[in-house]
Scaffold this motif. Structure first.
Motif, PDB file in Angstrom:
ATOM      1  N   LYS A 191       0.835  -1.206   0.000  1.00 42.10           N
ATOM      2  CA  LYS A 191       0.000   0.000   0.000  1.00 42.10           C
ATOM      3  C   LYS A 191       0.868   1.254   0.000  1.00 42.10           C
ATOM      4  O   LYS A 191       0.562   2.231  -0.684  1.00 42.10           O
ATOM      5  CB  LYS A 191      -0.928   0.002   1.220  1.00 42.10           C
ATOM      6  N   ARG A 192       1.943   1.239   0.759  1.00 37.70           N
ATOM      7  CA  ARG A 192       2.856   2.383   0.783  1.00 37.70           C
ATOM      8  C   ARG A 192       3.528   2.576  -0.565  1.00 37.70           C
ATOM      9  O   ARG A 192       3.716   3.705  -1.028  1.00 37.70           O
ATOM     10  CB  ARG A 192       3.898   2.203   1.881  1.00 37.70           C
ATOM     11  N   LYS A 193       3.902   1.476  -1.191  1.00 37.12           N
ATOM     12  CA  LYS A 193       4.535   1.557  -2.505  1.00 37.12           C
ATOM     13  C   LYS A 193       3.567   2.140  -3.533  1.00 37.12           C
ATOM     14  O   LYS A 193       3.950   2.982  -4.350  1.00 37.12           O
ATOM     15  CB  LYS A 193       5.006   0.168  -2.944  1.00 37.12           C
ATOM     16  N   ILE A 194       2.324   1.718  -3.487  1.00 29.50           N
ATOM     17  CA  ILE A 194       1.309   2.241  -4.411  1.00 29.50           C
ATOM     18  C   ILE A 194       1.100   3.735  -4.166  1.00 29.50           C
ATOM     19  O   ILE A 194       1.024   4.530  -5.112  1.00 29.50           O
ATOM     20  CB  ILE A 194      -0.008   1.449  -4.265  1.00 29.50           C
ATOM     21  N   GLY A 195       1.032   4.138  -2.902  1.00 31.72           N
ATOM     22  CA  GLY A 195       0.890   5.553  -2.575  1.00 31.72           C
ATOM     23  C   GLY A 195       2.060   6.378  -3.071  1.00 31.72           C
ATOM     24  O   GLY A 195       1.895   7.489  -3.587  1.00 31.72           O
ATOM     25  N   ASN A 196       3.259   5.833  -2.942  1.00 36.80           N
ATOM     26  CA  ASN A 196       4.456   6.500  -3.430  1.00 36.80           C
ATOM     27  C   ASN A 196       4.407   6.656  -4.949  1.00 36.80           C
ATOM     28  O   ASN A 196       4.755   7.709  -5.489  1.00 36.80           O
ATOM     29  CB  ASN A 196       5.693   5.708  -3.008  1.00 36.80           C
ATOM     30  N   GLU A 197       3.996   5.613  -5.637  1.00 33.79           N
ATOM     31  CA  GLU A 197       3.903   5.675  -7.094  1.00 33.79           C
ATOM     32  C   GLU A 197       2.867   6.698  -7.536  1.00 33.79           C
ATOM     33  O   GLU A 197       3.086   7.439  -8.494  1.00 33.79           O
ATOM     34  CB  GLU A 197       3.572   4.295  -7.654  1.00 33.79           C
ATOM     35  N   VAL A 198       1.735   6.758  -6.832  1.00 27.74           N
ATOM     36  CA  VAL A 198       0.699   7.739  -7.159  1.00 27.74           C
ATOM     37  C   VAL A 198       1.231   9.158  -6.964  1.00 27.74           C
ATOM     38  O   VAL A 198       1.014  10.034  -7.804  1.00 27.74           O
ATOM     39  CB  VAL A 198      -0.575   7.512  -6.313  1.00 27.74           C
ATOM     40  N   CYS A 199       1.950   9.373  -5.866  1.00 28.07           N
ATOM     41  CA  CYS A 199       2.533  10.693  -5.606  1.00 28.07           C
ATOM     42  C   CYS A 199       3.509  11.075  -6.725  1.00 28.07           C
ATOM     43  O   CYS A 199       3.475  12.197  -7.229  1.00 28.07           O
ATOM     44  CB  CYS A 199       3.238  10.695  -4.256  1.00 28.07           C
ATOM     45  N   ASN A 200       4.359  10.153  -7.120  1.00 33.22           N
ATOM     46  CA  ASN A 200       5.312  10.427  -8.199  1.00 33.22           C
ATOM     47  C   ASN A 200       4.597  10.718  -9.513  1.00 33.22           C
ATOM     48  O   ASN A 200       4.988  11.631 -10.255  1.00 33.22           O
ATOM     49  CB  ASN A 200       6.278   9.258  -8.374  1.00 33.22           C
ATOM     50  N   LEU A 201       3.556   9.953  -9.828  1.00 29.80           N
ATOM     51  CA  LEU A 201       2.795  10.199 -11.055  1.00 29.80           C
ATOM     52  C   LEU A 201       2.109  11.559 -11.025  1.00 29.80           C
ATOM     53  O   LEU A 201       2.107  12.285 -12.032  1.00 29.80           O
ATOM     54  CB  LEU A 201       1.758   9.091 -11.267  1.00 29.80           C
TER      55      LEU A 201
END
Length: 162
Positions: free
Chosen positions: A15-25
């Protein structure tokens, strides 16, 4: 009454990794949106102020939060100050390319002599490099101080255990 749920570490990490990817996108999309508005559509800066504030606010938050948390932003264990110079040169080159393309698109007909355009590019490169250095150098020093403080605290804890 509060329930104590047991969370699977893998699920939390995912979940943290997905949140990080969303922030980067989102940050990348915001930067691309600014670039398109400013250089393709020639929108006045007053219509892009909100995006600029959000983008720089997010970058400032990320830098400050990582320094406070003790994360090594620079990851310069072996290269040290060379990385500051390298990042400054890359920032200057990026400024030169992006602003050079924008200037030529807007004022191309006024560049009757190629020498004038090259001088403009050289000034953009030098100023971009200096500004990037002036921004990144204090960040590097703060990061180094924080890393040193964390290492000292860990050494102290280790010596207290023995």
């Amino acid at each position: 009454m509060k329930k104590n749920l047991i969370h699977d570490e893998r699920a939390v990490a995912q979940k943290r990794k997905i949140g990080n990817e969303v922030c980067n996108l989102l940050l990348g999309g915001l930067g691309i949106s600014l670039f398109i508005k400013e250089y393709v559509f020639n929108v006045p800066f007053s219509q892009c102020v909100t995006e600029v504030i959000c983008l720089f606010g997010a970058f400032i938050y990320i830098v400050i939060r990582n320094i406070i948390a003790g994360n090594d932003l620079c990851e310069t264990k072996n290269s040290g100050k060379k990385s500051v110079v390298l990042i400054s040169l890359v920032g200057g080159l990026a400024t030169c390319v992006i602003s050079g393309i924008a200037n030529y698109a807007r004022y191309g007909e006024k560049y009757t002599d190629g020498i004038f355009f090259m001088i403009t590019l050289a000034m953009l490169f030098v100023s971009g490099t200096v500004v990037t250095f002036l921004i990144y150098s204090p960040i590097y020093k703060l990061n180094q101080k924080r890393q040193k403080k964390i290492a000292e605290e860990l050494d102290k804890e280790e010596s207290d255990i023995k």
